[in-house]
Design a protein around this motif. Structure first.
Motif, PDB file in Angstrom:
ATOM      1  N   PHE A  29       0.853  -1.181   0.000  1.00  0.00           N
ATOM      2  CA  PHE A  29       0.000   0.000   0.000  1.00  0.00           C
ATOM      3  C   PHE A  29       0.888   1.230   0.000  1.00  0.00           C
ATOM      4  O   PHE A  29       1.912   1.261   0.668  1.00  0.00           O
ATOM      5  N   SER A  30       0.489   2.247  -0.774  1.00  0.00           N
ATOM      6  CA  SER A  30       1.217   3.510  -0.777  1.00  0.00           C
ATOM      7  C   SER A  30       0.218   4.646  -0.974  1.00  0.00           C
ATOM      8  O   SER A  30      -0.931   4.421  -1.349  1.00  0.00           O
ATOM      9  N   LEU A  31       0.676   5.843  -0.706  1.00  0.00           N
ATOM     10  CA  LEU A  31      -0.146   7.036  -0.906  1.00  0.00           C
ATOM     11  C   LEU A  31       0.383   7.826  -2.080  1.00  0.00           C
ATOM     12  O   LEU A  31       1.589   8.056  -2.192  1.00  0.00           O
ATOM     13  N   GLU A  32      -0.491   8.217  -2.964  1.00  0.00           N
ATOM     14  CA  GLU A  32      -0.161   9.130  -4.055  1.00  0.00           C
ATOM     15  C   GLU A  32      -1.097  10.318  -3.899  1.00  0.00           C
ATOM     16  O   GLU A  32      -2.240  10.264  -4.338  1.00  0.00           O
ATOM     17  N   GLY A  33      -0.616  11.343  -3.226  1.00  0.00           N
ATOM     18  CA  GLY A  33      -1.483  12.469  -2.875  1.00  0.00           C
ATOM     19  C   GLY A  33      -2.476  11.981  -1.841  1.00  0.00           C
ATOM     20  O   GLY A  33      -2.107  11.490  -0.784  1.00  0.00           O
ATOM     21  N   SER A  34      -3.756  12.056  -2.165  1.00  0.00           N
ATOM     22  CA  SER A  34      -4.788  11.575  -1.238  1.00  0.00           C
ATOM     23  C   SER A  34      -5.319  10.204  -1.655  1.00  0.00           C
ATOM     24  O   SER A  34      -6.271   9.699  -1.064  1.00  0.00           O
ATOM     25  N   ILE A  38      -2.829   0.273  -4.196  1.00  0.00           N
ATOM     26  CA  ILE A  38      -2.500  -1.112  -3.842  1.00  0.00           C
ATOM     27  C   ILE A  38      -1.759  -1.716  -5.026  1.00  0.00           C
ATOM     28  O   ILE A  38      -2.257  -1.699  -6.148  1.00  0.00           O
ATOM     29  N   THR A  39      -0.558  -2.259  -4.756  1.00  0.00           N
ATOM     30  CA  THR A  39       0.262  -2.817  -5.827  1.00  0.00           C
ATOM     31  C   THR A  39       0.614  -4.266  -5.520  1.00  0.00           C
ATOM     32  O   THR A  39       1.105  -4.558  -4.433  1.00  0.00           O
ATOM     33  N   PRO A  40       0.334  -5.195  -6.463  1.00  0.00           N
ATOM     34  CA  PRO A  40       0.727  -6.593  -6.243  1.00  0.00           C
ATOM     35  C   PRO A  40       2.245  -6.723  -6.206  1.00  0.00           C
ATOM     36  O   PRO A  40       2.954  -6.041  -6.936  1.00  0.00           O
ATOM     37  N   VAL A  41       2.731  -7.607  -5.337  1.00  0.00           N
ATOM     38  CA  VAL A  41       4.162  -7.876  -5.230  1.00  0.00           C
ATOM     39  C   VAL A  41       4.385  -9.303  -5.680  1.00  0.00           C
ATOM     40  O   VAL A  41       4.123 -10.243  -4.940  1.00  0.00           O
TER      41      VAL A  41
END
Length: 90
Positions: A29-34, A38-41
């Protein structure tokens, strides 16, 4: 979509499928602005195992003689376990 008390949400199936997220997959999980992203690993461990088992099953099935191809699931399981269904072993 509602977030549970534990912070859980369900990713819709069409999005999971498009992103290649299967049961057992790891995501970050990451934040891009607000926005929460969710990115698969990689590929999930469970899916890797299932793929390997499917590949092994295809190999085994292709190498079986005609007598084995006609066996039912119970007969095959007895054969694999090495028990004799006539003995009443289950």
């Amino acid at each position: 979509m509602l977030v549970t008390e534990k912070g859980q949400v369900t990713i819709p199936k069409h999005i999971r499928d498009a992103a290649g997220v299967a049961p057992g997959s790891e995501v970050t999980f990451s934040l891009e602005g607000s926005k929460i992203v969710i990115t698969p690993v990689g590929t999930g461990v469970k899916e890797d195992r299932r793929a390997r088992l499917r590949a092994a099953a295809v190999k085994v099935h292709g190498s079986l003689g005609a007598e084995f191809r006609q066996m039912g699931a119970d007969e095959i399981m007895h054969f694999i376990r090495g028990d004799d269904p006539a003995d009443g072993a289950a």
